[in-house]
Motif scaffolding. Sequence first.
Motif, PDB file in Angstrom:
ATOM      1  N   TYR A 130      38.305  58.371   8.522  1.00  0.00           N
ATOM      2  CA  TYR A 130      38.555  57.933   7.076  1.00  0.00           C
ATOM      3  C   TYR A 130      39.152  56.447   7.596  1.00  0.00           C
ATOM      4  CZ  TYR A 130      37.622  61.883   4.156  1.00  0.00           C
ATOM      5  OH  TYR A 130      36.762  62.817   3.241  1.00  0.00           O
ATOM      6  N   ARG A 131      39.591  56.235   8.997  1.00  0.00           N
ATOM      7  CA  ARG A 131      40.252  55.098   9.299  1.00  0.00           C
ATOM      8  C   ARG A 131      39.222  54.301  10.011  1.00  0.00           C
ATOM      9  NH1 ARG A 131      45.168  55.408  11.720  1.00  0.00           N
ATOM     10  NH2 ARG A 131      45.218  53.286  10.924  1.00  0.00           N
ATOM     11  N   PHE A 132      38.098  54.686   9.752  1.00  0.00           N
ATOM     12  CA  PHE A 132      37.119  53.479  10.424  1.00  0.00           C
ATOM     13  C   PHE A 132      36.760  52.684   9.335  1.00  0.00           C
ATOM     14  CE2 PHE A 132      37.387  56.241  14.057  1.00  0.00           C
ATOM     15  CZ  PHE A 132      36.996  55.642  15.131  1.00  0.00           C
ATOM     16  N   GLY A 133      36.700  51.239   9.671  1.00  0.00           N
ATOM     17  CA  GLY A 133      35.770  50.271   8.576  1.00  0.00           C
ATOM     18  C   GLY A 133      34.538  50.171   9.125  1.00  0.00           C
ATOM     19  N   ARG A 134      33.940  49.225   8.930  1.00  0.00           N
ATOM     20  CA  ARG A 134      32.543  48.630   9.208  1.00  0.00           C
ATOM     21  C   ARG A 134      32.200  48.942  10.623  1.00  0.00           C
ATOM     22  NH1 ARG A 134      29.768  43.105   7.068  1.00  0.00           N
ATOM     23  NH2 ARG A 134      27.825  43.735   7.508  1.00  0.00           N
ATOM     24  N   VAL A 156      38.755  41.799  10.676  1.00  0.00           N
ATOM     25  CA  VAL A 156      38.740  42.113   9.241  1.00  0.00           C
ATOM     26  C   VAL A 156      39.373  43.633   9.107  1.00  0.00           C
ATOM     27  CG1 VAL A 156      37.682  42.772   6.917  1.00  0.00           C
ATOM     28  CG2 VAL A 156      37.025  40.551   8.160  1.00  0.00           C
ATOM     29  N   LEU A 160      42.640  45.172   7.881  1.00  0.00           N
ATOM     30  CA  LEU A 160      42.983  46.304   6.670  1.00  0.00           C
ATOM     31  C   LEU A 160      43.667  47.508   7.521  1.00  0.00           C
ATOM     32  CD1 LEU A 160      39.221  45.910   5.134  1.00  0.00           C
ATOM     33  CD2 LEU A 160      41.526  45.325   3.975  1.00  0.00           C
ATOM     34  N   LEU A 162      42.413  49.318   9.929  1.00  0.00           N
ATOM     35  CA  LEU A 162      41.281  50.220  10.363  1.00  0.00           C
ATOM     36  C   LEU A 162      40.664  50.140  11.717  1.00  0.00           C
ATOM     37  CD1 LEU A 162      39.132  49.813   6.970  1.00  0.00           C
ATOM     38  CD2 LEU A 162      40.868  51.418   7.360  1.00  0.00           C
ATOM     39  N   PHE A 217      38.773  34.546   3.479  1.00  0.00           N
ATOM     40  CA  PHE A 217      39.147  35.914   4.140  1.00  0.00           C
ATOM     41  C   PHE A 217      38.660  35.780   5.374  1.00  0.00           C
ATOM     42  CE2 PHE A 217      40.487  39.937   4.095  1.00  0.00           C
ATOM     43  CZ  PHE A 217      39.854  40.831   4.530  1.00  0.00           C
TER      44      PHE A 217
ATOM     45  N   ASN B 129      23.864  51.619   7.818  1.00  0.00           N
ATOM     46  CA  ASN B 129      24.873  52.198   8.402  1.00  0.00           C
ATOM     47  C   ASN B 129      26.137  51.118   8.534  1.00  0.00           C
ATOM     48  OD1 ASN B 129      26.874  54.315   9.385  1.00  0.00           O
ATOM     49  ND2 ASN B 129      26.015  53.551  11.614  1.00  0.00           N
ATOM     50  N   TYR B 130      25.414  49.922   9.089  1.00  0.00           N
ATOM     51  CA  TYR B 130      26.150  48.840   9.418  1.00  0.00           C
ATOM     52  C   TYR B 130      27.047  48.300   8.202  1.00  0.00           C
ATOM     53  CZ  TYR B 130      24.510  48.518  14.091  1.00  0.00           C
ATOM     54  OH  TYR B 130      24.423  49.049  15.357  1.00  0.00           O
ATOM     55  N   ARG B 131      26.435  48.572   7.089  1.00  0.00           N
ATOM     56  CA  ARG B 131      27.016  47.848   5.803  1.00  0.00           C
ATOM     57  C   ARG B 131      27.896  48.826   4.894  1.00  0.00           C
ATOM     58  NH1 ARG B 131      23.535  45.295   1.970  1.00  0.00           N
ATOM     59  NH2 ARG B 131      25.554  44.306   1.463  1.00  0.00           N
ATOM     60  N   PHE B 132      28.265  49.902   5.766  1.00  0.00           N
ATOM     61  CA  PHE B 132      29.377  50.916   5.091  1.00  0.00           C
ATOM     62  C   PHE B 132      30.680  50.505   5.484  1.00  0.00           C
ATOM     63  CE2 PHE B 132      25.438  53.307   3.804  1.00  0.00           C
ATOM     64  CZ  PHE B 132      25.867  54.033   2.745  1.00  0.00           C
ATOM     65  N   GLY B 133      31.611  50.246   4.557  1.00  0.00           N
ATOM     66  CA  GLY B 133      32.916  50.259   5.074  1.00  0.00           C
ATOM     67  C   GLY B 133      33.804  51.465   5.090  1.00  0.00           C
ATOM     68  N   ARG B 134      35.117  51.708   5.139  1.00  0.00           N
ATOM     69  CA  ARG B 134      35.685  52.758   5.044  1.00  0.00           C
ATOM     70  C   ARG B 134      35.146  53.898   3.995  1.00  0.00           C
ATOM     71  NH1 ARG B 134      42.148  52.459   4.431  1.00  0.00           N
ATOM     72  NH2 ARG B 134      42.582  54.527   5.335  1.00  0.00           N
ATOM     73  N   PRO B 135      35.221  55.316   4.480  1.00  0.00           N
ATOM     74  CA  PRO B 135      34.756  56.066   3.551  1.00  0.00           C
ATOM     75  C   PRO B 135      35.966  56.725   2.593  1.00  0.00           C
ATOM     76  CG  PRO B 135      34.850  56.936   5.591  1.00  0.00           C
ATOM     77  CD  PRO B 135      35.050  55.452   5.865  1.00  0.00           C
ATOM     78  N   LEU B 162      30.387  45.700   1.174  1.00  0.00           N
ATOM     79  CA  LEU B 162      30.153  46.759   1.932  1.00  0.00           C
ATOM     80  C   LEU B 162      30.076  48.120   1.181  1.00  0.00           C
ATOM     81  CD1 LEU B 162      32.749  46.391   4.841  1.00  0.00           C
ATOM     82  CD2 LEU B 162      30.488  45.804   4.677  1.00  0.00           C
TER      83      LEU B 162
END
Lengths: 286, 286
Positions: A130-134, A156, A160, A162, A217, B129-135, B162
Amino acid sequence: MAAKYGLLLVGIGMGDIHSMTTSALNAIQNADLRILESYTAKWNDDDILKLKEMVGEFEYALRPDIENPDKILAQCQEKSVAIMVIGDPMQATTHVDLLLRAEELEIPYKVYHGISITNLATGISGLSNYRFGRPTTLTYAYGGWVATSPLEVISVNLQLNLHTLVLFDLDPTGLGTGNMQPMLPIDARKVMYQMLEKWQEDSLQEIEEVVDSSFKFKNHSVKQLPENLSQLPVVVCTDLGTTNQSLWRGILGSIEKAPVGNMHCMIIPSHLSEIEEKALKKWAKE
Amino acid sequence: MAAKYGLLLVGIGMGDIHSMTTSALNAIQNADLRILESYTAKWNDDDILKLKEMVGEFEYALRPDIENPDKILAQCQEKSVAIMVIGDPMQATTHVDLLLRAEELEIPYKVYHGISITNLATGISGLSNYRFGRPTTLTYAYGGWVATSPLEVISVNLQLNLHTLVLFDLDPTGLGTGNMQPMLPIDARKVMYQMLEKWQEDSLQEIEEVVDSSFKFKNHSVKQLPENLSQLPVVVCTDLGTTNQSLWRGILGSIEKAPVGNMHCMIIPSHLSEIEEKALKKWAKE
């Protein structure tokens, strides 16, 4: 699959044959033709040999074979063809595209998912998913062209709070036509320094052109990287999913101390929770 | 594993027994005692029955058994105990903690990774997969307490263009002690409306207390959600990894049209690339 012909897109997992699901193994063994996609990831020679023992002989496909798949799709019209992909087959746009083409040609297809590096890296490190970003991939500098987006993604994410999963390229030519050389940790550092230099140049040029919030940003986020990039905390992951897997925790400037294996990736951790800190202390060498 | 005793933490994948890796299956079959962790995910009764046929009888563990694992760890001192976890075992802090405790007691342990919902949802949808941010995970409102963080995660991700993977809670009590009721799509909508209301109240109260950039970011990001939350585009994923799996694409306001199954999750897509759009058009009902 009921049909006697068609496309089987099979994830074979990370590391070795035992990381394959039973349905994937079954599908490969029963296919008329087996092809190993060999440009997005690499197993070592021993494991390739074991794979052959377990499923029978197979051909190899490089990037042009998959991106211009007329030949493969023609074969799928007559027999069942298993395309074996290391990790999970549906993490790459090319494979999604391949399925869409099969569908247009009314070729039956089925996907068998596999364990991907995304699973392994977050799981093995003990860091919270849950703490991984893109995520991002460090690419080689192709003929003078240096991407800066991986560094932007990292900064980025740090902003955040992450973590970032950083995959490493394995194709110095960018063509996917063979002679793969999986990027080593020291190459990764070199590429990251090049990226920073390029990014700083770009920022100077574009500083007046602040047009929208996403751009603001982008510039703002450069500050989240340490002033000296060599101080960036990293966790280098070596040969995850194999019996040789290891984690090394340190800073980018000392990355030559990380174990060298066959395949690597890296995590850029943000602030760690108590349990994440405890897990890394236990499982990562320093 | 050489030792005759110890802890085996085994991911059994999503959907059914065939999504297990061959090494996971082997480990479970050879363990002295098998325990199914039954509070973070759920298989249907048929698949549970097939699992029993394939690996033999097993016990069930609920949240207190895993979080206060003295009994389980005592058993691991004498025999090999396989804890079976749906999906991948190392995506949850509790399991990381369990391993760290085993290590402190010098109990040998080994992890067998499994295919997780993160893999499946990104793969099956055809989204990159590269366009997913934090779940994030949508939790039930426990006794009047409403989390707003899932909505914050979604809006930050939208701001960064994302996608967001949104998992659904399956425990209305928050205690993990049984009577799991996997959240349905219509419950998810209800919870999201509650969250928005709570978030808007909080923002009014705290508007004067802008103390750091992360907080500013938090407030800024609320604007990325549609003015009317019911217009939010969603992709509902039903029973991924099973033969009944399906994707439904629509807006939050019409979520009652999504297929209802045993387990659900949701993707909040940001702007789609051409190939992502094409994949969703093919594979998601509207």
